[in-house]
Enzyme design. Structure first.
Site: not given
Ligand code: GLU
Length: 444
Positions: A215-216
């Protein structure tokens, strides 16, 4: 080939790899690499978000070949044109939608325009994952048609993506596997426009080392974090090449020219790639070791400047000599400011634990005696400094280390760092003595 990012304000490492694979394939085949900013979502679209993409690609060295010329009357030259912006191409989309409407391949519904989707399953001949047969979902069985222009007049991703790939004569679409679910729609649109779709190559995702989705927020997800932490761009490019692609001979460190030569789509791996930061750091260390002097100084200066140090205040010869003492001592340029920052600061801070130990009262007369001997030294070079330190040690009946530690701490603030005799010589007599005096004053 094209890279078609949406400006989200973030360039994910997966996006960077997609860009790289398209670029490599273009360079391998002698094709054209296009950068197209998919910025139809005006709300999220800012110049800053576009810059994240442009800076990221420039940092990696991925140059694009085509696009509207930006201002220069002398005409296009490499790096001087493009990228394309979808926000500047609205007229094309409008014209294409008119065409579909007039042929009865699209229709209006409550102010929006919907595309009449194929009812039959579509087979996607994918160059990486093989043939993928796309059946209609339950919901699509009720109504497979999809919106291509929203009621507010905004054209939708599927439409603009296909119209641009078609008009830009894109032959190969290399993109993340997450887009596989869109591809049946895209193929149907191409057919409606009476054009053969491009060849698709959907590349598996990049996962964290533990197999979870990246994820980011995961470490290493943002391309720009590599610039900030002082990676060598060529090392990151090399590592990204290996993330989902494998040369037949299992090599790891490869020159970009070799990768371009060997890169082909059949060797893209079908399983998800795991992001191995330890391996990237190792590879980066290899690149740092082999950097030529100029590039080494350039990347070192970038890292130190980013950390707020002003190298311009110091003579070029001094900067070079200082950086020379740091070669082979680190894997990431981000390690350099804490390691060598003392060369470029007038006031240094002492590591508290080391100060407690090395600035103990019994060391004060020893350091004072060394200071006296160093003050007489001429020339103030590494070798005579070493000889002096050992001689003072002998005179006081202590091991060299007893003098080395407080002197190092006095001059660089850290218990570890470059070779002491060399760093003293580079600081120069005046600055070295000043630092020793300051430490003596502090030793009470
Ligand atoms: N704008 C899309 C994205 O960023 C592009 C997909 C494609 O490469 O076709 O995911």
């Amino acid at each position: 080939m094209r890279f078609a990012p949406s400006p989200t304000g973030f360039l994910h490492i997966g996006g960077a790899r997609t860009a790289l694979f398209n670029w490599l394939y273009a360079r391998h085949t002698g094709g054209t690499f296009i950068l197209r900013i998919e910025d139809t979502d005006a709300a999220r679209n800012t110049q800053e978000a576009v810059n994240v993409i442009l800076n990221g690609l420039r940092w990696l060295g991925l140059d694009w070949d085509e696009g509207p010329v930006s201002g220069d009357a002398n005409g296009p030259s490499k790096g001087d044109c493009g990228p394309y912006f979808q926000s500047q191409r609205k007229e094309n989309y409008r014209r294409r939608v008119e065409g579909l409407l007039s042929k009865g391949l699209a229709y209006e519904q409550e102010g929006a325009v919907k595309f009449k989707m194929d009812r039959a399953p579509i087979v996607i001949p994918d160059l990486v994952v093989g043939d993928v047969r796309r059946e209609l979902t339950d919901r699509e069985q009720v109504d497979p048609d999809f919106v291509i222009v929203r009621s507010d007049g905004q054209p939708v991703f599927h439409l603009v993506n296909v119209v641009d790939d078609l008009e830009m004569q894109v032959t190969h679409v290399i993109r993340g596997e997450d887009h596989l679910s869109n591809t049946a729609k895209h193929i149907a649109l191409f057919r409606a426009f009476g054009v053969e779709p491009p060849k698709y190559a959907h590349i598996p995702l990049i996962l964290n080392i533990d197999g979870t989705k990246m994820s980011k927020r995961d470490k290493g997800a943002s391309l720009m974090s590599y610039a900030e932490e002082g990676y060598v761009p060529a090392a990151v490019v090399n590592y990204l090449c290996l993330l989902g692609w494998s040369p037949k001979n299992n090599r790891e460190k490869m020159a970009l020219s070799e990768v371009i030569e060997a890169f082909d789509l059949p060797q893209i791996l079908r399983h998800n790639a795991r992001f191995d930061l330890t391996k990237l750091i190792w590879l980066n260390g290899e690149y740092v070791r082999e950097l030529g002097d100029d590039r080494f100084y350039e990347l070192a200066a970038e890292a130190l400047t980013r950390a707020g140090l002003d190298l311009k205040k110091y003579p070029a010869e001094y900067v070079k000599a200082a950086l020379e003492t740091c070669k082979g001592k680190f894997k990431l340029f981000g390690e350099l400011p804490p390691y060598a920052g003392f060369y470029f600061k007038e006031e240094i801070e002492y590591d508290p634990a080391a100060a407690q130990k090395d600035f103990a009262p019994e060391n004060k007369p020893r350091l004072a005696r060394l200071r006296e001997a160093l003050a007489k030294l001429q020339p103030f070079d590494a070798d005579p400094i070493g000889v002096t330190l050992k001689a003072v040690g002998q005179e006081l009946g202590v091991k060299a280390g007893v003098l080395v530690h407080p002197t190092r701490l006095a001059c660089c603030g850290n218990p570890a760092g470059p070779s002491l005799y060399h760093l003293l010589a580079i600081l120069g007599k005046e600055r070295a003595l000043q630092r020793i005096d300051r430490a003596l004053a502090r030793m009470g």
